[in-house]
Design an enzyme around this catalytic site. Structure first.
Site, PDB file in Angstrom:
ATOM      1  N   SER A  74       0.831  -1.199   0.000  1.00  0.00           N
ATOM      2  CA  SER A  74       0.000   0.000   0.000  1.00  0.00           C
ATOM      3  C   SER A  74       0.874   1.261   0.000  1.00  0.00           C
ATOM      4  CB  SER A  74      -0.961  -0.045   1.191  1.00  0.00           C
ATOM      5  OG  SER A  74      -1.986   0.905   1.062  1.00  0.00           O
ATOM      6  N   ASP A 113     -10.448  -3.602  -4.666  1.00  0.00           N
ATOM      7  CA  ASP A 113      -9.536  -2.641  -4.076  1.00  0.00           C
ATOM      8  C   ASP A 113      -9.588  -1.368  -4.929  1.00  0.00           C
ATOM      9  OD1 ASP A 113      -7.421  -1.192  -3.028  1.00  0.00           O
ATOM     10  OD2 ASP A 113      -5.899  -2.712  -3.423  1.00  0.00           O
ATOM     11  N   HIS A 135      -8.017  -5.142  -0.616  1.00  0.00           N
ATOM     12  CA  HIS A 135      -6.822  -4.460  -0.154  1.00  0.00           C
ATOM     13  C   HIS A 135      -6.418  -5.001   1.220  1.00  0.00           C
ATOM     14  CE1 HIS A 135      -4.102  -0.960  -0.299  1.00  0.00           C
ATOM     15  NE2 HIS A 135      -4.211  -0.978   1.019  1.00  0.00           N
TER      16      HIS A 135
END
Length: 313
Positions: free
Chosen positions: A155, A250, A280
């Site tokens: 991320s 996501d 995610h």
């Protein structure tokens, strides 16, 4: 298609606990929630040794936690944790990195970079860069010569790792053997279908991402720079081989796919793993069944790169 069973169960449990979207908390509450969630997963497996090092980054001292595997390390990996540049710490990621070390046989340096909003762009990036330089200098003394060095992150950490790989290429050092980018943040604009797709607004939503960007880059200079938005880099040629994870549900899915395709078009060897039935965060969340498969993907990718090196001491 829908998210897999373990992911659905995780989301239902979070809803039952009253967990709200990240952007509905204060930054301090977010940090506490992230730490509470991480602690609920328990401790990771034992590794041969854990060392705490201090790295100078500008006028600050940044913690670098080193995890050394049993046997001879096949290489050393700098890991930049996720959390929207706002949440996460070496303690929060300790258990995951232990699983990573045991699965791969690689040593890992987990950088505890400073967080927004107290330390906005580019402070987290510069902390990670300082940690990378420290590893490149000290790894031979710790683990032996000729170790491959890899950058990785998930991320927001994937964002940082991608920038580190490009900066190292531009400066000619340190030599980065590969990059591992799990659902990376690579741009700040709202131009992709997954960002507005209601099915993609699960653990992380686009509203959360907008909030994280505002905290990380309040002056908005990072969003228009490849140091903040790696997809803006004019030239991706010569970057190290990349393992890129994306998730079907996501908001970052499409930009991650775009970045993988851009890398491949530039001649970079790319291994793109899209987990179509997941969301995610799946790589680092042990309740999600896909996390085991993702670690296997990382191990297989690194096995094509690393070579055993003798341990001293």
């Amino acid at each position: 298609m829908a998210v897999n069973e373990s992911t659905r169960a995780f989301l239902e449990q979070a809803q039952a606990m009253g967990v709200k979207p990240f952007h509905q908390y204060s930054p301090a509450e977010c940090k506490a929630l992230f730490s509470q969630l991480s602690a609920s997963f328990g401790n990771g497996p034992q590794v041969w040794q854990v060392r705490e090092e201090s790295v100078t980054s500008g006028d600050s001292a940044v913690r670098l936690r080193l995890f050394l595997p049993d046997g001879r390390a096949r290489g050393i990996l700098l890991y930049c944790h996720g959390g929207g540049w706002v949440m996460g710490s070496a303690d929060d990621y300790d258990a995951f990195v232990r699983r990573l070390v045991v699965s791969t046989g690689w040593a890992v340096g987990l950088v505890d970079y400073r967080l927004a909003p107290e330390h906005p762009f580019p402070a987290p990036l510069e902390d990670c860069w300082s940690a990378l330089l420290w590893l490149a200098e000290h790894a031979p003394q710790l683990l032996g010569p000729n170790l491959d060095l890899v950058v990785a992150g998930d991320s927001a950490g994937g964002n940082l790792a991608a920038v580190l790989a490009r900066r190292a290429r531009d400066l000619g050092a340190p030599r980065i053997a590969a990059q591992i980018l799990a659902y990376p943040v690579v741009q700040a604009e709202k131009t992709y279908p997954s960002q507005s797709d209601p099915d993609c607004q699960l653990l992380l939503s686009q509203n959360d991402m907008d909030w994280f960007w505002d905290l990380y880059d309040p002056r908005r200079d990072g969003r228009t720079s490849p140091d903040g938005a790696p997809l803006l880099a004019a030239d991706l040629r010569g970057l190290p081989p990349a393992l890129v994870f994306t998730a079907g549900y996501d908001p970052l899915r499409d930009e991650g796919i775009d970045y993988a395709e851009r890398l491949e078009a530039a001649g970079v060897p790319v291994f793109h793993c899209n987990y179509a039935e997941d969301m995610h965060g799946f790589v680092t969340l042990p309740p999600l069944a896909s996390s085991v498969d993702a670690l296997r993907d990382v191990r297989d990718f690194l096995s094509k790169i690393g070579r055993p090196a003798p341990r001293e001491g």
